[in-house]
Design a protein around this motif. Structure first.
Motif, PDB file in Angstrom:
ATOM      1  N   ARG A   1       0.870  -1.181   0.000  1.00  0.00           N
ATOM      2  CA  ARG A   1       0.000   0.000   0.000  1.00  0.00           C
ATOM      3  C   ARG A   1       0.909   1.234   0.000  1.00  0.00           C
ATOM      4  O   ARG A   1       1.978   1.216   0.617  1.00  0.00           O
ATOM      5  CB  ARG A   1      -0.869   0.033   1.263  1.00  0.00           C
ATOM      6  CG  ARG A   1      -1.821  -1.157   1.422  1.00  0.00           C
ATOM      7  CD  ARG A   1      -3.051  -1.043   0.561  1.00  0.00           C
ATOM      8  NE  ARG A   1      -3.983  -2.137   0.820  1.00  0.00           N
ATOM      9  CZ  ARG A   1      -4.674  -2.747  -0.134  1.00  0.00           C
ATOM     10  NH1 ARG A   1      -4.543  -2.397  -1.406  1.00  0.00           N
ATOM     11  NH2 ARG A   1      -5.522  -3.704   0.169  1.00  0.00           N
TER      12      ARG A   1
ATOM     13  N   LEU B   1      -6.018  -3.463   6.417  1.00  0.00           N
ATOM     14  CA  LEU B   1      -6.313  -3.059   5.045  1.00  0.00           C
ATOM     15  C   LEU B   1      -5.252  -2.115   4.469  1.00  0.00           C
ATOM     16  O   LEU B   1      -4.909  -2.184   3.304  1.00  0.00           O
ATOM     17  CB  LEU B   1      -7.695  -2.402   5.067  1.00  0.00           C
ATOM     18  CG  LEU B   1      -8.310  -1.929   3.766  1.00  0.00           C
ATOM     19  CD1 LEU B   1      -9.783  -2.289   3.762  1.00  0.00           C
ATOM     20  CD2 LEU B   1      -8.170  -0.438   3.589  1.00  0.00           C
TER      21      LEU B   1
ATOM     22  N   TRP C   1       1.164  -7.101   8.082  1.00  0.00           N
ATOM     23  CA  TRP C   1       0.007  -7.449   7.246  1.00  0.00           C
ATOM     24  C   TRP C   1      -0.310  -8.942   7.378  1.00  0.00           C
ATOM     25  O   TRP C   1      -1.467  -9.329   7.558  1.00  0.00           O
ATOM     26  CB  TRP C   1       0.278  -7.102   5.776  1.00  0.00           C
ATOM     27  CG  TRP C   1      -0.764  -7.654   4.856  1.00  0.00           C
ATOM     28  CD1 TRP C   1      -2.044  -7.202   4.718  1.00  0.00           C
ATOM     29  CD2 TRP C   1      -0.633  -8.779   3.983  1.00  0.00           C
ATOM     30  NE1 TRP C   1      -2.725  -7.979   3.799  1.00  0.00           N
ATOM     31  CE2 TRP C   1      -1.885  -8.950   3.342  1.00  0.00           C
ATOM     32  CE3 TRP C   1       0.403  -9.656   3.679  1.00  0.00           C
ATOM     33  CZ2 TRP C   1      -2.102  -9.969   2.401  1.00  0.00           C
ATOM     34  CZ3 TRP C   1       0.180 -10.670   2.747  1.00  0.00           C
ATOM     35  CH2 TRP C   1      -1.062 -10.810   2.125  1.00  0.00           C
TER      36      TRP C   1
ATOM     37  N   ARG D   1      -3.844 -10.231   8.705  1.00  0.00           N
ATOM     38  CA  ARG D   1      -4.713 -10.895   7.725  1.00  0.00           C
ATOM     39  C   ARG D   1      -5.042 -12.309   8.209  1.00  0.00           C
ATOM     40  O   ARG D   1      -6.182 -12.757   8.115  1.00  0.00           O
ATOM     41  CB  ARG D   1      -4.055 -10.914   6.339  1.00  0.00           C
ATOM     42  CG  ARG D   1      -4.946 -11.568   5.295  1.00  0.00           C
ATOM     43  CD  ARG D   1      -4.907 -10.942   3.934  1.00  0.00           C
ATOM     44  NE  ARG D   1      -5.775 -11.715   3.046  1.00  0.00           N
ATOM     45  CZ  ARG D   1      -6.498 -11.227   2.062  1.00  0.00           C
ATOM     46  NH1 ARG D   1      -6.475  -9.951   1.801  1.00  0.00           N
ATOM     47  NH2 ARG D   1      -7.250 -12.001   1.322  1.00  0.00           N
TER      48      ARG D   1
ATOM     49  N   THR E   1     -20.758  -8.599  10.600  1.00  0.00           N
ATOM     50  CA  THR E   1     -19.372  -8.429  11.081  1.00  0.00           C
ATOM     51  C   THR E   1     -19.370  -8.200  12.594  1.00  0.00           C
ATOM     52  O   THR E   1     -18.429  -8.619  13.272  1.00  0.00           O
ATOM     53  CB  THR E   1     -18.646  -7.264  10.359  1.00  0.00           C
ATOM     54  OG1 THR E   1     -19.581  -6.263  10.030  1.00  0.00           O
ATOM     55  CG2 THR E   1     -17.919  -7.733   9.141  1.00  0.00           C
TER      56      THR E   1
ATOM     57  N   ALA F   1     -15.006  -1.961   5.879  1.00  0.00           N
ATOM     58  CA  ALA F   1     -14.837  -2.712   4.626  1.00  0.00           C
ATOM     59  C   ALA F   1     -15.982  -3.697   4.441  1.00  0.00           C
ATOM     60  O   ALA F   1     -16.421  -3.956   3.328  1.00  0.00           O
ATOM     61  CB  ALA F   1     -13.500  -3.447   4.611  1.00  0.00           C
ATOM     62  N   GLY F   2     -16.481  -4.228   5.555  1.00  0.00           N
ATOM     63  CA  GLY F   2     -17.546  -5.220   5.464  1.00  0.00           C
ATOM     64  C   GLY F   2     -18.916  -4.591   5.268  1.00  0.00           C
ATOM     65  O   GLY F   2     -19.789  -5.176   4.623  1.00  0.00           O
TER      66      GLY F   2
ATOM     67  N   THR G   1     -19.402  -1.745   1.563  1.00  0.00           N
ATOM     68  CA  THR G   1     -19.443  -2.427   0.265  1.00  0.00           C
ATOM     69  C   THR G   1     -20.699  -3.291   0.083  1.00  0.00           C
ATOM     70  O   THR G   1     -21.399  -3.168  -0.914  1.00  0.00           O
ATOM     71  CB  THR G   1     -18.228  -3.352   0.161  1.00  0.00           C
ATOM     72  OG1 THR G   1     -18.145  -4.093   1.383  1.00  0.00           O
ATOM     73  CG2 THR G   1     -16.956  -2.587  -0.058  1.00  0.00           C
TER      74      THR G   1
ATOM     75  N   SER H   1     -23.935  -2.728  -2.416  1.00  0.00           N
ATOM     76  CA  SER H   1     -24.340  -3.742  -3.406  1.00  0.00           C
ATOM     77  C   SER H   1     -25.824  -4.042  -3.282  1.00  0.00           C
ATOM     78  O   SER H   1     -26.542  -4.108  -4.286  1.00  0.00           O
ATOM     79  CB  SER H   1     -23.570  -5.052  -3.209  1.00  0.00           C
ATOM     80  OG  SER H   1     -22.208  -4.803  -3.065  1.00  0.00           O
TER      81      SER H   1
ATOM     82  N   ARG I   1      -2.758   0.469  -4.407  1.00  0.00           N
ATOM     83  CA  ARG I   1      -1.633  -0.445  -4.162  1.00  0.00           C
ATOM     84  C   ARG I   1      -0.328   0.306  -4.338  1.00  0.00           C
ATOM     85  O   ARG I   1      -0.294   1.450  -4.788  1.00  0.00           O
ATOM     86  CB  ARG I   1      -1.669  -1.587  -5.190  1.00  0.00           C
ATOM     87  CG  ARG I   1      -2.937  -2.422  -5.187  1.00  0.00           C
ATOM     88  CD  ARG I   1      -2.781  -3.631  -4.315  1.00  0.00           C
ATOM     89  NE  ARG I   1      -3.898  -4.546  -4.468  1.00  0.00           N
ATOM     90  CZ  ARG I   1      -3.760  -5.833  -4.804  1.00  0.00           C
ATOM     91  NH1 ARG I   1      -2.577  -6.347  -5.081  1.00  0.00           N
ATOM     92  NH2 ARG I   1      -4.817  -6.622  -4.859  1.00  0.00           N
TER      93      ARG I   1
ATOM     94  N   PRO J   1     -14.798  -7.802  -8.965  1.00  0.00           N
ATOM     95  CA  PRO J   1     -15.267  -6.820  -7.976  1.00  0.00           C
ATOM     96  C   PRO J   1     -14.501  -6.910  -6.668  1.00  0.00           C
ATOM     97  O   PRO J   1     -14.465  -5.946  -5.910  1.00  0.00           O
ATOM     98  CB  PRO J   1     -16.745  -7.198  -7.774  1.00  0.00           C
ATOM     99  CG  PRO J   1     -16.838  -8.625  -8.167  1.00  0.00           C
ATOM    100  CD  PRO J   1     -15.826  -8.825  -9.244  1.00  0.00           C
TER     101      PRO J   1
ATOM    102  N   SER K   1     -11.273  -7.704  -6.582  1.00  0.00           N
ATOM    103  CA  SER K   1      -9.874  -7.551  -6.975  1.00  0.00           C
ATOM    104  C   SER K   1      -9.180  -8.917  -7.079  1.00  0.00           C
ATOM    105  O   SER K   1      -9.860  -9.956  -7.142  1.00  0.00           O
ATOM    106  CB  SER K   1      -9.168  -6.612  -6.002  1.00  0.00           C
ATOM    107  OG  SER K   1      -7.911  -6.265  -6.489  1.00  0.00           O
TER     108      SER K   1
ATOM    109  N   ARG L   1      -3.645  -9.273  -2.082  1.00  0.00           N
ATOM    110  CA  ARG L   1      -4.447  -8.358  -1.257  1.00  0.00           C
ATOM    111  C   ARG L   1      -5.912  -8.388  -1.656  1.00  0.00           C
ATOM    112  O   ARG L   1      -6.660  -7.462  -1.331  1.00  0.00           O
ATOM    113  CB  ARG L   1      -3.938  -6.917  -1.386  1.00  0.00           C
ATOM    114  CG  ARG L   1      -2.518  -6.649  -1.026  1.00  0.00           C
ATOM    115  CD  ARG L   1      -2.116  -6.560   0.357  1.00  0.00           C
ATOM    116  NE  ARG L   1      -2.679  -5.796   1.404  1.00  0.00           N
ATOM    117  CZ  ARG L   1      -1.951  -5.000   2.214  1.00  0.00           C
ATOM    118  NH1 ARG L   1      -0.702  -4.748   1.933  1.00  0.00           N
ATOM    119  NH2 ARG L   1      -2.496  -4.449   3.273  1.00  0.00           N
TER     120      ARG L   1
ATOM    121  N   CYS M   1      -9.885  -9.087  -1.754  1.00  0.00           N
ATOM    122  CA  CYS M   1     -10.797  -8.893  -0.624  1.00  0.00           C
ATOM    123  C   CYS M   1     -10.814 -10.097   0.329  1.00  0.00           C
ATOM    124  O   CYS M   1     -11.047 -11.227  -0.084  1.00  0.00           O
ATOM    125  CB  CYS M   1     -12.211  -8.656  -1.151  1.00  0.00           C
ATOM    126  SG  CYS M   1     -13.412  -8.492   0.158  1.00  0.00           S
TER     127      CYS M   1
END
Ligand code: HEM
Length: 474
Positions: free
Chosen positions: A80, A96, A104, A108, A162, A281-282, A285, A289, A352, A411, A413, A417, A419
């Motif tokens: 990043r 993230l 990371w 993760r 989440t 992030a959860g 998005t 949608s 990125r 969608p 990626s 990295r 999703c």
């Protein structure tokens, strides 16, 4: 800080549109940056560069270029960028926004293990999502078919999934403090790609100007972190080290175990950052949608009718949908895929950076260069999609009506990295969408058609709209 983002432009660096002195190409990003970038790629090629006020970014466009970099050069394109804004927000820690390295990896892994483990503690995750779906459709029912803006309800329902993993429980739909936190956090998701944010990255001294949207961003972030710190404290009360109840317990266990280890990235600060990132992030998005999906169902009644037919034939009227039904609902799958393709929830991915000097398609890209992945340009790539500007679920079906995967569909990626929540997001979308459409017919209030123009930010969301959810006669 400034030295970190100032980039060398070596010989062989990708070309790009002419910059204006001092501010470079920043002004061109004001309206629809993803559309501007796709147009520029038609002039300068799939890989081109932008001057963002003294530092350069490389923009990747189209499926071929994105696959080449994110997949075939996965390790190189997984960092990043150390932009002043990100440095100020999370010090490049958390998950993230973490630099590609030990920090990371630790975060993760901890997050994905927690999603697997705490998601299905006591009962399988899809059953818990279905319980939330019931709260959700009952809350919709309270509007009795009258117009309402679904934004808050969808946000509350989605964030509760989440919440189960992070805090071990759902929050009721009248929890104003939590909702306010999400609201100002998502305002920051919008502000993070505003002109002011780019200006701050180029000229961090504007931090000392008393005006500008970046100040709002800093104020919001301070409030969010303060709230998260308190809520984390509350939910960690009564922790027993061998019996973690949720992500926070598990994180604190790791923190205890790594005490004295100089190489560890676990810290109270990174706990707050990672919790914030997982929540936003959860939520942002998946909520967007579903809001787009509802809007397009009301806009295209013929598509909605086919969804209803499939739901009725697979489930009948009495049975609730379950994940096991997914295979028997190719049309629903096609609709949800087309929503993700057409609506481009995260149009430019998450920025990125390169971990080392590299060569792509004959271009030299030095270590530390910021890289923008134009995911919108993948979903509108004419090489892979016929008539990409038309909303058509049929492109995901074969002539027998079976669902078909498409390659240029990213969608979430690609690469290291990609999703972390893809599996969860897909489950949520399927279960919320089918539960809602089994019970309701969606339509706009008579005489109204909402705008289809998205509200700009890191994510694309519909502008606020009203909809009627009318109970179906089955
Ligand atoms: C990253 C899309 C749902 C957690 C990303 C990225 C995209 C994305 C495009 C950027 C990856 C990259 O750097 O190239 C989406 C979409 C979603 C969704 C479209 C819903 C429809 C979720 C959910 C969660 C989640 C439900 C978890 C609660 C994350 C995290 C990252 C990420 C933690 C950062 C990964 C890393 O840096 O290693 N997502 N996402 N996302 N997403 Fe999602």
């Amino acid at each position: 800080i400034r030295q970190l983002v100032k980039q060398r432009r070596p010989l062989g660096f990708p070309p790009g549109p002419s910059p204006i002195p001092v501010i470079g190409n920043i002004m061109s990003l004001a309206t629809e940056p993803h559309v501007f970038m796709k147009k520029q790629s038609e002039i300068h090629g799939q890989i081109f560069s932008l001057d963002l006020g003294g530092y350069s970014a490389v923009v990747l466009n189209g499926y071929d270029a994105i696959r080449e970099c994110l997949y075939h050069q996965g390790d190189v394109f997984s960092d990043r960028p150390s932009l002043p804004l990100f440095m100020k927000m999370t010090k490049m820690g958390g998950l993230l926004n973490a630099k590609f390295g030990n920090g990371w990896i630790e975060h993760r892994q901890l997050a994905s293990n927690s999603f697997r483990y705490f998601g299905s503690i006591q009962k399988p995750l899809d059953q818990k999502i279905l319980e939330e779906c019931m709260f959700f459709v009952d809350a919709i029912d309270e509007h009795k078919g009258k117009p309402f803006n679904p934004k808050h309800l969808v946000t509350n329902a989605v964030s509760n999934i989440t919440n189960l993993i992070i805090f071990g429980e759902r929050f009721t739909y009248d929890n104003c403090d939590f909702q306010h936190m999400i609201e100002i956090f998502s305002e920051n998701v919008e502000l993070a790609v505003s002109g002011w944010a780019f200006l701050y990255n180029a000229f961090p001294w504007i931090e000392y100007l008393p005006f500008g949207k970046h100040q709002k961003l800093f104020r919001n972030a301070a409030k969010v972190y303060n709230f998260l710190e308190q809520i984390i404290k509350r939910f960690s009360e009564g922790r027993v080290s061998n019996f973690p109840r949720h992500y926070i317990d598990e994180y604190l266990n790791k923190l205890d175990k790594s005490a004295g280890d100089l190489g560890t990235s676990y810290s109270r600060e990174n706990l707050i950052y990672s919790v914030g990132e997982l929540i936003i992030a959860g939520t942002e998005t998946t909520t967007n949608s579903l809001r787009w999906a509802m809007l397009y169902m009301a806009l295209y009644p013929n598509i909605q009718e086919k969804v209803h037919k499939e739901l009725d034939s697979v489930l009948g009227s009495g049975q609730s949908p379950s994940l096991a039904d997914k295979k028997r609902m190719p049309y629903v799958e096609a609709v949800l895929h087309e929503v993700l393709r057409f609506c481009n929830i995260v149009p430019l991915g998450i920025f990125r950076a390169t971990t080392q000097d590299t060569l792509v398609s004959g271009y030299n890209i030095p270590k530390g260069t910021m890289v923008i992945t134009n995911l919108y340009s993948v979903h509108f790539d004419e090489k892979y999609w016929c008539d990409p500007g038309t909303f058509s679920p049929h492109r995901f079906l074969d002539s027998n009506g079976n669902f078909v995967r498409r390659e240029a569909f990213l969608p979430f990626s690609l690469g290291k990295r990609h999703c972390l929540g893809e599996h969860l997001a897909r489950m949520e979308m399927f279960l919320f969408f089918t539960t809602m459409l089994q019970r309701f017919h969606l339509q706009f209030p008579p005489g109204t058609v909402p705008s289809l123009t998205p509200k700009l930010g890191m994510t694309l969301q519909p502008l606020p709209y009203s909809i009627c959810a009318v109970r179906r006669q089955q």
